[in-house]
Motif scaffolding. Structure first.
Motif, PDB file in Angstrom:
ATOM      1  N   GLY A 238       0.820  -1.219   0.000  1.00 52.73           N
ATOM      2  CA  GLY A 238       0.000   0.000   0.000  1.00 52.73           C
ATOM      3  C   GLY A 238       0.846   1.258   0.000  1.00 52.73           C
ATOM      4  N   GLU A 239       0.249   2.341   0.429  1.00 51.85           N
ATOM      5  CA  GLU A 239       0.921   3.633   0.489  1.00 51.85           C
ATOM      6  C   GLU A 239       1.482   3.864   1.892  1.00 51.85           C
ATOM      7  N   LEU A 240       2.305   4.873   2.027  1.00 50.61           N
ATOM      8  CA  LEU A 240       2.783   5.269   3.348  1.00 50.61           C
ATOM      9  C   LEU A 240       1.613   5.785   4.189  1.00 50.61           C
ATOM     10  N   GLN A 241       1.690   5.564   5.492  1.00 47.21           N
ATOM     11  CA  GLN A 241       0.612   5.960   6.410  1.00 47.21           C
ATOM     12  C   GLN A 241       0.756   7.452   6.732  1.00 47.21           C
ATOM     13  N   GLN A 242      -0.124   8.238   6.136  1.00 49.72           N
ATOM     14  CA  GLN A 242       0.024   9.692   6.205  1.00 49.72           C
ATOM     15  C   GLN A 242      -0.185  10.244   7.615  1.00 49.72           C
ATOM     16  N   GLU A 243      -1.140   9.697   8.353  1.00 49.70           N
ATOM     17  CA  GLU A 243      -1.416  10.225   9.696  1.00 49.70           C
ATOM     18  C   GLU A 243      -0.199  10.068  10.605  1.00 49.70           C
ATOM     19  N   ALA A 244       0.435   8.915  10.554  1.00 51.21           N
ATOM     20  CA  ALA A 244       1.639   8.699  11.364  1.00 51.21           C
ATOM     21  C   ALA A 244       2.760   9.636  10.927  1.00 51.21           C
ATOM     22  N   MET A 245       2.892   9.864   9.632  1.00 51.22           N
ATOM     23  CA  MET A 245       3.925  10.765   9.129  1.00 51.22           C
ATOM     24  C   MET A 245       3.697  12.191   9.611  1.00 51.22           C
TER      25      MET A 245
ATOM     26  N   ALA B 186       7.988   6.393  10.033  1.00 50.92           N
ATOM     27  CA  ALA B 186       6.629   6.457  10.574  1.00 50.92           C
ATOM     28  C   ALA B 186       5.614   6.059   9.517  1.00 50.92           C
ATOM     29  N   GLY B 187       5.816   6.536   8.290  1.00 50.11           N
ATOM     30  CA  GLY B 187       4.899   6.194   7.214  1.00 50.11           C
ATOM     31  C   GLY B 187       4.940   4.732   6.839  1.00 50.11           C
ATOM     32  N   ILE B 188       6.140   4.143   6.906  1.00 47.85           N
ATOM     33  CA  ILE B 188       6.280   2.724   6.590  1.00 47.85           C
ATOM     34  C   ILE B 188       5.578   1.870   7.629  1.00 47.85           C
ATOM     35  N   THR B 189       5.865   2.150   8.900  1.00 45.92           N
ATOM     36  CA  THR B 189       5.392   1.288   9.990  1.00 45.92           C
ATOM     37  C   THR B 189       4.005   1.644  10.490  1.00 45.92           C
ATOM     38  N   GLY B 190       3.558   2.870  10.205  1.00 46.79           N
ATOM     39  CA  GLY B 190       2.292   3.338  10.767  1.00 46.79           C
ATOM     40  C   GLY B 190       2.411   3.749  12.219  1.00 46.79           C
ATOM     41  N   ASN B 191       3.631   3.833  12.728  1.00 53.62           N
ATOM     42  CA  ASN B 191       3.892   4.173  14.121  1.00 53.62           C
ATOM     43  C   ASN B 191       4.672   5.489  14.182  1.00 53.62           C
ATOM     44  N   PRO B 192       4.133   6.532  14.815  1.00 59.52           N
ATOM     45  CA  PRO B 192       4.854   7.802  14.901  1.00 59.52           C
ATOM     46  C   PRO B 192       6.168   7.697  15.671  1.00 59.52           C
TER      47      PRO B 192
ATOM     48  N   HIS C 211       4.641  -6.023   4.160  1.00 60.63           N
ATOM     49  CA  HIS C 211       4.473  -6.155   5.609  1.00 60.63           C
ATOM     50  C   HIS C 211       4.862  -4.889   6.365  1.00 60.63           C
ATOM     51  N   ARG C 212       5.088  -3.805   5.617  1.00 62.28           N
ATOM     52  CA  ARG C 212       5.363  -2.503   6.192  1.00 62.28           C
ATOM     53  C   ARG C 212       6.575  -2.532   7.119  1.00 62.28           C
ATOM     54  N   VAL C 213       7.650  -3.123   6.598  1.00 62.50           N
ATOM     55  CA  VAL C 213       8.932  -3.178   7.296  1.00 62.50           C
ATOM     56  C   VAL C 213       9.957  -2.414   6.454  1.00 62.50           C
ATOM     57  N   PRO C 214      10.678  -1.464   7.036  1.00 61.66           N
ATOM     58  CA  PRO C 214      11.680  -0.740   6.247  1.00 61.66           C
ATOM     59  C   PRO C 214      12.775  -1.671   5.764  1.00 61.66           C
ATOM     60  N   VAL C 215      13.240  -1.435   4.534  1.00 61.05           N
ATOM     61  CA  VAL C 215      14.282  -2.284   3.945  1.00 61.05           C
ATOM     62  C   VAL C 215      15.385  -1.388   3.400  1.00 61.05           C
TER      63      VAL C 215
ATOM     64  N   LYS D 289       9.065   1.681  -3.819  1.00 59.77           N
ATOM     65  CA  LYS D 289      10.062   2.741  -3.616  1.00 59.77           C
ATOM     66  C   LYS D 289       9.889   3.439  -2.270  1.00 59.77           C
ATOM     67  N   ASN D 290       8.648   3.635  -1.831  1.00 53.76           N
ATOM     68  CA  ASN D 290       8.393   4.347  -0.576  1.00 53.76           C
ATOM     69  C   ASN D 290       8.959   3.625   0.642  1.00 53.76           C
ATOM     70  N   PHE D 291       9.189   2.319   0.511  1.00 53.38           N
ATOM     71  CA  PHE D 291       9.626   1.506   1.640  1.00 53.38           C
ATOM     72  C   PHE D 291      11.136   1.257   1.624  1.00 53.38           C
ATOM     73  N   LEU D 292      11.811   1.782   0.598  1.00 53.50           N
ATOM     74  CA  LEU D 292      13.247   1.565   0.439  1.00 53.50           C
ATOM     75  C   LEU D 292      14.038   2.685   1.094  1.00 53.50           C
ATOM     76  N   ILE D 293      15.108   2.311   1.782  1.00 51.68           N
ATOM     77  CA  ILE D 293      16.038   3.270   2.359  1.00 51.68           C
ATOM     78  C   ILE D 293      17.406   3.003   1.726  1.00 51.68           C
ATOM     79  N   PRO D 294      17.911   3.927   0.914  1.00 52.28           N
ATOM     80  CA  PRO D 294      19.220   3.712   0.293  1.00 52.28           C
ATOM     81  C   PRO D 294      20.324   3.899   1.318  1.00 52.28           C
ATOM     82  N   SER D 295      21.366   3.076   1.244  1.00 50.93           N
ATOM     83  CA  SER D 295      22.464   3.224   2.198  1.00 50.93           C
ATOM     84  C   SER D 295      23.545   4.132   1.625  1.00 50.93           C
ATOM     85  N   HIS D 296      24.326   3.631   0.672  1.00 51.28           N
ATOM     86  CA  HIS D 296      25.473   4.409   0.203  1.00 51.28           C
ATOM     87  C   HIS D 296      25.497   4.472  -1.318  1.00 51.28           C
ATOM     88  N   CYS D 297      26.336   5.342  -1.816  1.00 58.27           N
ATOM     89  CA  CYS D 297      26.567   5.415  -3.257  1.00 58.27           C
ATOM     90  C   CYS D 297      27.759   4.533  -3.569  1.00 58.27           C
TER      91      CYS D 297
END
Length: 348
Positions: free
Chosen positions: A12-19, A47-53, A256-260, A282-290
């Motif tokens: 789904g989408e990121l959880q806007q209320e938590a964000m 917060a948007g990924i997990t739904g938890n502020p 499963h709304r877990v950051p990766v 894409k919304n759930f991805l966190i890039p590490s390094h270049c």
């Protein structure tokens, strides 16, 4: 295919209320507005990924996918292919680069044989071998479409098992001699690059052999004609089993709304596949390094992602993702441990 379909339906989408709640708190913390830069944006994304502020990322894992490549026969790598089989058990033993950094960050390392060219006999290696390496993509498709789906579903299943065990932050890693070649092919297809623009030295290919490596990729693309709008088609024709496994891990994490956290060049190529299959990933991805690998920046640019740091890394394995775990955890501590201006009694 059913497993893949069910997973895609859950994304789904990121959880806007938590964000919004996290953004409001971050903006009011006892600091100048915006002074913690991208850590603030990262906290809001979590917060948007997990739904938890007030997200938590205290149970971490790097999932390492190992596989070999038929295109190795074209002379595109400087090291013997057997290194994949030798190195794969070393992840289970905890003695590789990513293992060192995972220990520092308190993360587990899970290693999967998804297509190593020989049998890997070690109790710590999960055997999900599709077959003994991909086909030579310079002569035909790297794999059948059904095998590409299978690699994605293996990644989904491995990630889901870790999530069931309570993992709340996942990093992607890989092992496979020659795998910068399919990765460069994927970037070239997805970005309509000439292969020479994105081909690099990998694990130490002599510079004078880069033109040959690019020509092998060019030939593979010409022969197979992968469709850049069909991520599974690209994976099947010029990809690798470990690349599919990592892409599946990303799909499962998003579902499963877990950051990766994605690692370097090969992981980013896998992210291109995952996002081609389902753009919301894409919304759930966190890039590490270049990555220092030449195509690393191009791959990140295609995704529209900005890396956290650039230290000239090109080891792979998930090593950059393990290092990035510290930044991700820092973002959560910022939200939970800092007080607001109002709580401190400061009025501006």
């Amino acid at each position: 295919m059913e497993k893949l379909k069910q997973t895609l339906e859950k994304i789904g989408e990121l959880q806007q209320e938590a964000m919004e709640k996290t953004r409001k708190r971050v903006d009011c913390l006892i600091k100048p507005p915006g002074s913690l830069g991208r850590l603030e944006d990262l906290a809001v994304q979590l917060a948007g990924i997990t739904g938890n502020p007030y997200p938590t990322v205290d149970n971490r894992v790097i999932i390492v996918m190992s596989a070999d490549h038929g295109v190795y026969k074209e002379g595109i790598a400087p090291n013997p292919q057997i290194i994949t089989a030798i190195q794969t058990p070393n992840f289970a033993k905890g003695v590789t680069g990513v293992c060192a950094f995972a220990k520092q960050s308190g993360a587990d390392v899970v290693v999967v044989d998804i297509g190593v060219a020989v049998d890997v006999d070690h109790p710590g290696v999960i055997n999900r071998k599709i077959r003994y390496g991909t086909g030579n993509m310079a002569q035909g498709p790297a794999m059948m479409r059904e095998e590409a789906v299978q690699s994605l579903e293996i990644g989904i299943e491995i990630a889901e098992e870790q999530i069931r065990r309570g993992k709340n932050l996942i990093g992607t890693g890989e092992m496979g001699i020659g795998n910068t070649t399919p990765s460069a092919a994927i970037v070239a297809v997805m970005g309509n690059y000439d292969p020479r623009e994105v081909v690099g030295i990998g694990a130490g290919l002599p510079l004078e052999k880069l033109d040959h490596k690019a020509q092998v990729i060019r030939r593979a693309i010409e022969i197979n004609q992968p469709n850049p709008k069909d991520g599974i088609d690209v994976l099947a024709k010029v990809g690798g089993f470990e690349i599919g496994g990592m892409a599946g891990t990303m799909l499962a994490a998003a579902a499963h709304r877990v950051p990766v956290v994605i690692d370097g060049f090969i992981s980013t190529a896998a992210a291109l596949i995952a996002c081609a299959i389902e753009p919301k990933v894409k919304n759930f991805l966190i890039p590490s390094h270049c990555s220092a690998e030449k195509g690393g920046k191009a791959a990140l640019d295609l995704l529209g992602l900005q890396p956290m740091f650039d230290m000239g890394l090109r080891l792979g394995e998930g090593s950059g993702a393990a290092l990035a775990f510290h930044f991700v955890e820092a973002a959560t501590y910022m939200v939970k441990e800092m007080i607001t201006l109002e709580e401190s009694g400061i009025t501006l």
